[in-house]
Scaffold this motif. Structure first.
Motif, PDB file in Angstrom:
ATOM      1  N   SER A 117       0.821  -1.216   0.000  1.00 57.96           N
ATOM      2  CA  SER A 117       0.000   0.000   0.000  1.00 57.96           C
ATOM      3  C   SER A 117       0.855   1.267   0.000  1.00 57.96           C
ATOM      4  N   ASN A 118       2.076   1.195   0.522  1.00 55.86           N
ATOM      5  CA  ASN A 118       2.932   2.385   0.566  1.00 55.86           C
ATOM      6  C   ASN A 118       4.008   2.370  -0.527  1.00 55.86           C
ATOM      7  N   ALA A 122       8.163   0.048   0.958  1.00 53.51           N
ATOM      8  CA  ALA A 122       7.914  -1.074   1.880  1.00 53.51           C
ATOM      9  C   ALA A 122       9.034  -2.105   1.783  1.00 53.51           C
ATOM     10  N   ASN A 168      12.569  -0.513   2.776  1.00 54.28           N
ATOM     11  CA  ASN A 168      12.732  -0.468   4.230  1.00 54.28           C
ATOM     12  C   ASN A 168      12.951  -1.862   4.815  1.00 54.28           C
TER      13      ASN A 168
END
Length: 183
Positions: A40-41, A45, A48
């Motif tokens: 979703s990001n 994601a 990270n």
């Protein structure tokens, strides 16, 4: 009593050798609980997620995804950046989960080729340094077939530096056995 002491030393060495061998390999689940999906990001994601990991030769990268909804394909950097499969390394793995064993210290790039999944962030860039630690500013790495050998078979990489340690542990174990038997 001396034989008992030698057997204790021998047993300790065997256990230490087994612990070393199992500690040398780690299974990394891509995205942890999120798995291999369109995050979703976006691509941050997986960026990270990889930044917090240290990958070593012999570790396994697990891409958990639903068969028929996602795949995983190793590509060259240009295809990773452009989200296309033009410079694929090998063929896409269509059945989830997909396990890929790290077998070199190079940079590697993975994408999902379904629809616009890659453009939505379903892509992973990882690397492993020569000393098997993460380099600041990069993400850790895994390896399938490496290099730009289109459809070719890549020879296996040279053994990792842990081979010397394993050999030394083996020789030490044999020495302990010899002491136990011949003392």
């Amino acid at each position: 009593m001396d034989k008992m002491l030698y057997m204790i030393v021998f047993s300790s060495l065997v256990i230490a050798n087994l612990v070393q061998d199992t500690a040398a390999q780690t299974v990394h689940v891509v995205g942890d609980n999120m798995g291999w999906i369109v995050p979703s990001n976006g691509e941050v994601a997986y960026t990270n997620w990889a930044a917090g990991k240290t990958f070593r030769v012999g570790d396994t990268l697990v891409f958990n995804f639903t068969t028929g909804r996602h795949d995983v394909l190793q590509v060259e950097e240009t295809s990773f950046d452009g989200c296309n499969s033009q410079n694929a390394i090998g063929t896409a793995i269509m059945t989830g989960p997909a396990n890929i064993t790290i077998n070199s210290t190079d940079d590697h790039y993975f994408i999902c080729t379904f629809g616009t999944h890659c453009l939505g962030g379903q892509k992973l860039e990882i690397s492993v340094s020569d000393d098997s630690t993460s380099t600041p500013g990069t993400n850790p790495s895994v390896d399938g077939p490496t290099g730009s050998v289109p459809g070719g078979v890549v020879p296996p990489p040279p053994p990792s530096s842990s081979t010397t340690t394993v050999l030394a542990s083996f020789v030490l174990s044999l020495s302990a056995i010899a002491l136990a038997i011949f003392h």
